[in-house]
Design an enzyme around this catalytic site. Structure first.
Site, PDB file in Angstrom:
ATOM      1  N   HIS A 136      11.237  15.320   0.468  1.00 27.58           N
ATOM      2  CA  HIS A 136      12.175  16.057  -0.383  1.00 27.58           C
ATOM      3  C   HIS A 136      13.627  15.721  -0.019  1.00 27.58           C
ATOM      4  O   HIS A 136      14.453  15.466  -0.904  1.00 27.58           O
ATOM      5  CB  HIS A 136      11.921  17.565  -0.239  1.00 27.58           C
ATOM      6  CG  HIS A 136      12.862  18.402  -1.041  1.00 27.58           C
ATOM      7  ND1 HIS A 136      12.556  18.852  -2.308  1.00 27.58           N
ATOM      8  CD2 HIS A 136      14.094  18.869  -0.764  1.00 27.58           C
ATOM      9  CE1 HIS A 136      13.580  19.557  -2.770  1.00 27.58           C
ATOM     10  NE2 HIS A 136      14.536  19.589  -1.858  1.00 27.58           N
ATOM     11  N   GLU A 137      13.933  15.702   1.257  1.00 26.13           N
ATOM     12  CA  GLU A 137      15.317  15.414   1.671  1.00 26.13           C
ATOM     13  C   GLU A 137      15.704  13.968   1.349  1.00 26.13           C
ATOM     14  O   GLU A 137      16.819  13.707   0.886  1.00 26.13           O
ATOM     15  CB  GLU A 137      15.503  15.704   3.173  1.00 26.13           C
ATOM     16  CG  GLU A 137      15.377  17.175   3.549  1.00 26.13           C
ATOM     17  CD  GLU A 137      16.306  18.080   2.729  1.00 26.13           C
ATOM     18  OE1 GLU A 137      17.462  17.695   2.490  1.00 26.13           O
ATOM     19  OE2 GLU A 137      15.857  19.158   2.311  1.00 26.13           O
ATOM     20  N   HIS A 140      16.659  13.635  -2.305  1.00 27.13           N
ATOM     21  CA  HIS A 140      18.057  13.987  -2.622  1.00 27.13           C
ATOM     22  C   HIS A 140      18.981  12.794  -2.374  1.00 27.13           C
ATOM     23  O   HIS A 140      19.885  12.516  -3.158  1.00 27.13           O
ATOM     24  CB  HIS A 140      18.537  15.150  -1.739  1.00 27.13           C
ATOM     25  CG  HIS A 140      18.133  16.510  -2.219  1.00 27.13           C
ATOM     26  ND1 HIS A 140      18.437  16.982  -3.488  1.00 27.13           N
ATOM     27  CD2 HIS A 140      17.474  17.515  -1.600  1.00 27.13           C
ATOM     28  CE1 HIS A 140      17.971  18.219  -3.613  1.00 27.13           C
ATOM     29  NE2 HIS A 140      17.368  18.564  -2.490  1.00 27.13           N
ATOM     30  N   GLU A 197      17.146  20.328  -7.410  1.00 26.56           N
ATOM     31  CA  GLU A 197      15.969  20.719  -6.629  1.00 26.56           C
ATOM     32  C   GLU A 197      14.686  20.271  -7.311  1.00 26.56           C
ATOM     33  O   GLU A 197      13.774  19.734  -6.676  1.00 26.56           O
ATOM     34  CB  GLU A 197      15.945  22.240  -6.414  1.00 26.56           C
ATOM     35  CG  GLU A 197      16.871  22.715  -5.319  1.00 26.56           C
ATOM     36  CD  GLU A 197      16.674  21.928  -4.036  1.00 26.56           C
ATOM     37  OE1 GLU A 197      15.549  21.875  -3.533  1.00 26.56           O
ATOM     38  OE2 GLU A 197      17.642  21.352  -3.547  1.00 26.56           O
TER      39      GLU A 197
HETATM   40 ZN   LIG Z   1      16.427  20.169  -1.942  1.00 26.81          ZN
END
Ligand SMILES: [Zn+2]
Length: 271
Positions: A136-137, A140, A197
């Site tokens: 997830h990071e 981004h 997100e």
């Molecule tokens: Zn996030």
């Protein structure tokens, strides 16, 4: 004088339309601060962070962070190559470090510079949960979300003039820290938007699945994260990652698609 004004306007237009295509969504995104400027700044900030914090080396947890990071990086590269974006990660200098800190947090700076805090490991609850966090990071970073927030802020502040956007003066460094949240140095990082997100959740799921980690675990991880938020020390990660029930539902429904995506790369069993 007139010529000079024309030149300034041209420069401004040039800056404003300098968009980058996000390979994961195909959408044009604003990139006022180009990677060629962003990455050296990020690398320097990362090195400084490491000198000011206790980096853990030689433990099984540290090895796990490196192992998961490497698999995530390889998966991202495979996905990009297969989708016509070979070379997108050329300037990346991947690095994965475990830092001794009870904060429930993890982040990835532009160019693939990752930090995992020891405080998040109990919530990760093992390698697959950690892969969900790191996927997830990294998502981004790959989608340039921090860069977009930073660019948007520059436009709002009317700073969209070529001479002012180099990240070298104090104000720009502060902006960088604010949008990339380098932990203790600044302490305040603006939350990601709901849209960012959702995008990072999807990209992160695909990457973790291609890396061989079961994407079903991502929903479980966020459940654990939100349970923790009712305790005494809410996760720092939640302050930058506003979360709710729809996120968990979305992750659950996307997990089968992530497995289908992984199958295209010959990955059909997951740990
Ligand atoms: Zn996030």
């Amino acid at each position: 004088m007139k010529l000079k004004n024309t030149f300034i306007i041209l420069v401004m237009v040039g800056v404003i339309v300098s968009c980058a295509t996000n390979p994961f969504t195909g959408k044009k995104t604003m990139a006022i601060v180009p990677n060629s400027q962003l990455f050296p700044t990020a690398f320097a900030q990362y090195d400084q962070f490491l000198t000011e914090n206790k980096v853990i080396k030689g433990t099984s947890d540290a090895a796990m962070v490196t192992r998961v990071g490497q698999k995530i990086a390889v998966a991202a590269e495979r996905w990009l190559n297969a989708n016509g974006y070979a070379g997108y990660l050329n300037d990346y200098k991947w690095e994965y470090n475990l830092v001794e800190d009870k904060a429930i947090n993890a982040w990835c700076m532009p160019g693939g510079k990752i930090v995992v805090y020891t405080g998040i490991l109990p919530i990760a609850k093992g390698e697959t949960g950690l892969a969900a966090i790191m996927g997830h990071e990294v998502a981004h970073a790959l989608a340039n979300h921090g860069q977009q927030r930073m660019s948007a802020a520059y436009v709002q502040q009317g700073v969209a003039i070529a001479g002012n956007i180099a990240i070298k003066d104090e104000q720009s460094r502060n902006a960088f820290n604010q949008y990339y949240g380098i932990g203790s140095q600044v302490g305040v990082m603006l939350p990601f938007s709901r849209a960012h997100e959702t995008e990072a959740d999807k990209i992160g799921l695909y990457i973790m699945a291609i890396a061989g980690y079961n994407p079903d675990e991502a929903a479980e991880l966020w459940k654990r994260m939100s349970t923790q938020s009712s305790g005494q020390a809410p996760p720092e990660l939640l302050s930058t990652h506003p979360s709710n029930d729809s996120r968990i539902a979305n992750l659950t429904s996307l997990a089968p698609k992530a497995k289908e995506e992984a199958a295209k790369f010959g990955v059909t069993s997951f740990r």
